[in-house]
Design a protein around this motif. Structure first.
Motif, PDB file in Angstrom:
ATOM      1  N   ARG A   1     127.758   2.061  43.020  1.00 42.13           N
ATOM      2  CA  ARG A   1     128.846   1.499  43.819  1.00 42.13           C
ATOM      3  C   ARG A   1     128.383   1.159  45.235  1.00 42.13           C
ATOM      4  N   LEU A   2     127.534   2.011  45.778  1.00 40.54           N
ATOM      5  CA  LEU A   2     126.993   1.739  47.106  1.00 40.54           C
ATOM      6  C   LEU A   2     126.139   0.468  47.073  1.00 40.54           C
ATOM      7  N   PHE A   3     125.359   0.331  46.010  1.00 41.65           N
ATOM      8  CA  PHE A   3     124.537  -0.866  45.837  1.00 41.65           C
ATOM      9  C   PHE A   3     125.407  -2.111  45.747  1.00 41.65           C
ATOM     10  N   ALA A   4     126.486  -2.033  44.982  1.00 42.11           N
ATOM     11  CA  ALA A   4     127.370  -3.192  44.817  1.00 42.11           C
ATOM     12  C   ALA A   4     127.993  -3.610  46.143  1.00 42.11           C
TER      13      ALA A   4
ATOM     14  N   TYR B   1     125.081   8.798  48.130  1.00 40.35           N
ATOM     15  CA  TYR B   1     126.486   8.998  47.786  1.00 40.35           C
ATOM     16  C   TYR B   1     127.329   7.917  48.459  1.00 40.35           C
ATOM     17  N   THR B   2     128.558   7.774  47.998  1.00 38.28           N
ATOM     18  CA  THR B   2     129.485   6.846  48.657  1.00 38.28           C
ATOM     19  C   THR B   2     130.033   7.468  49.942  1.00 38.28           C
ATOM     20  N   SER B   3     130.408   8.725  49.875  1.00 36.16           N
ATOM     21  CA  SER B   3     130.831   9.480  51.053  1.00 36.16           C
ATOM     22  C   SER B   3     130.832  10.959  50.691  1.00 36.16           C
TER      23      SER B   3
ATOM     24  N   SER C   1     129.409   6.464  53.884  1.00 38.17           N
ATOM     25  CA  SER C   1     128.399   5.440  53.625  1.00 38.17           C
ATOM     26  C   SER C   1     128.995   4.172  53.035  1.00 38.17           C
ATOM     27  N   ILE C   2     129.958   4.309  52.125  1.00 40.50           N
ATOM     28  CA  ILE C   2     130.558   3.138  51.493  1.00 40.50           C
ATOM     29  C   ILE C   2     131.327   2.302  52.519  1.00 40.50           C
ATOM     30  N   GLY C   3     131.796   2.941  53.570  1.00 42.01           N
ATOM     31  CA  GLY C   3     132.490   2.213  54.626  1.00 42.01           C
ATOM     32  C   GLY C   3     131.537   1.569  55.619  1.00 42.01           C
TER      33      GLY C   3
END
Length: 275
Positions: free
Chosen positions: A229-232, A174-176, A200-202
């Motif tokens: 998005r996390l991959f990017a 997940y992103t967060s 996680s995205i941060g």
């Protein structure tokens, strides 16, 4: 009529405040679903796996299952999802052991006989303790591959920011949790209420290890768009594989083969660079 309207509004506001209060108090019960039952590896038909107990600085005891790697093979430091027990992952463990990989899988607090209660701070601290235990056993940091399953992806990323490892696999990440909770509970002010955010995205920009992301395209728990998005946002080198029709956390032969192939190529690249 105006009085009735005021009563309705006041009642609705009170009900909303009560609901928000309940969600705030019980929020971790909506994130973590521990199975506290403690099962030995031998009872799970894993005779080559031993149980280890990690003693935390704050007095808790963390249960982990460990099987050393064969010579020349990496060790998977595995952080599981928010539900179930270690026993639930026995086939996953067996697949990696059959390939000669080592496995160290810790149970979060409240899971599989571990004492205490889970939280983001506790899970990340215990994960770092598990890493330190492996290194103290003589495992080369470059031979450690972090594996984060669902909730565990947020744990793995935070470990990878601070510890030296050979690579990292994120399964249904997940992103967060903040963003995920906002999608599942759009009627709640989760930005004000949430304690465990797993951003996680941060954090991902601070991770500089080879990365492999696996995500089902039909995941109805963590949307595949979050994994993309996390991959990017992640640093190179990185790979992503999305599974058409795949749901949340697919533990089967074909998905294992994808991860195993990536690990094999990663190891081959490292050996080539060393020579």
């Amino acid at each position: 009529m105006l009085l009735v309207f005021k009563v309705v509004v006041a009642t609705a506001a009170a009900a909303y405040a009560v609901a928000a209060g309940v969600m705030y108090i019980a929020q971790r019960q909506f994130i973590y679903f521990p199975d506290p039952a403690r099962t030995s590896p031998s009872a799970a038909d894993l005779p080559d796996v031993s149980e280890r107990i990690l003693s935390t600085p704050d007095g808790e005891r963390i249960v982990a299952w460990y099987a050393p790697a064969k010579p020349g093979q990496p060790t998977i430091l595995y952080f599981h999802g928010n539900g179930g027990a270690l026993e639930l992952r026995r086939e996953t463990i067996r697949r990696y052991l059959d390939r000669g990989r080592g496995m160290f899988m810790m149970a979060y607090r409240g899971y599989s006989g571990s004492t205490g209660s889970p939280s983001e701070a506790a899970n990340v601290a215990d994960a770092k303790l598990a890493y330190d235990s492996l290194v103290a056993d003589g495992v080369n940091p470059e031979d450690i591959i972090l594996y984060g399953e669902s909730l565990g992806s947020g744990v793995a990323i935070q470990v990878a920011r601070e510890k030296r490892v050979g690579g990292m696999v994120l399964d249904s990440p997940y992103t967060s949790i903040l963003e995920l909770a906002s999608q599942h509970y759009p009627w709640l002010p989760v930005a004000w209420l949430l304690k465990d955010r797993y951003d996680s995205i941060g954090y991902i920009a601070g991770v500089h290890v080879p990365l492999f992301i696996l995500h089902g395209e039909a995941d109805n728990v963590v949307p595949v768009e979050m994994g993309k998005r996390l991959f990017a946002a992640a640093n190179e080198p990185k790979e992503i594989r999305t599974i058409p029709g795949g749901g949340h956390v697919i533990h089967d032969g074909p998905t294992f083969a994808l991860v195993d192939d990536w690990i094999t190529r990663l190891r081959a690249s490292r050996l080539h660079s060393a020579n």
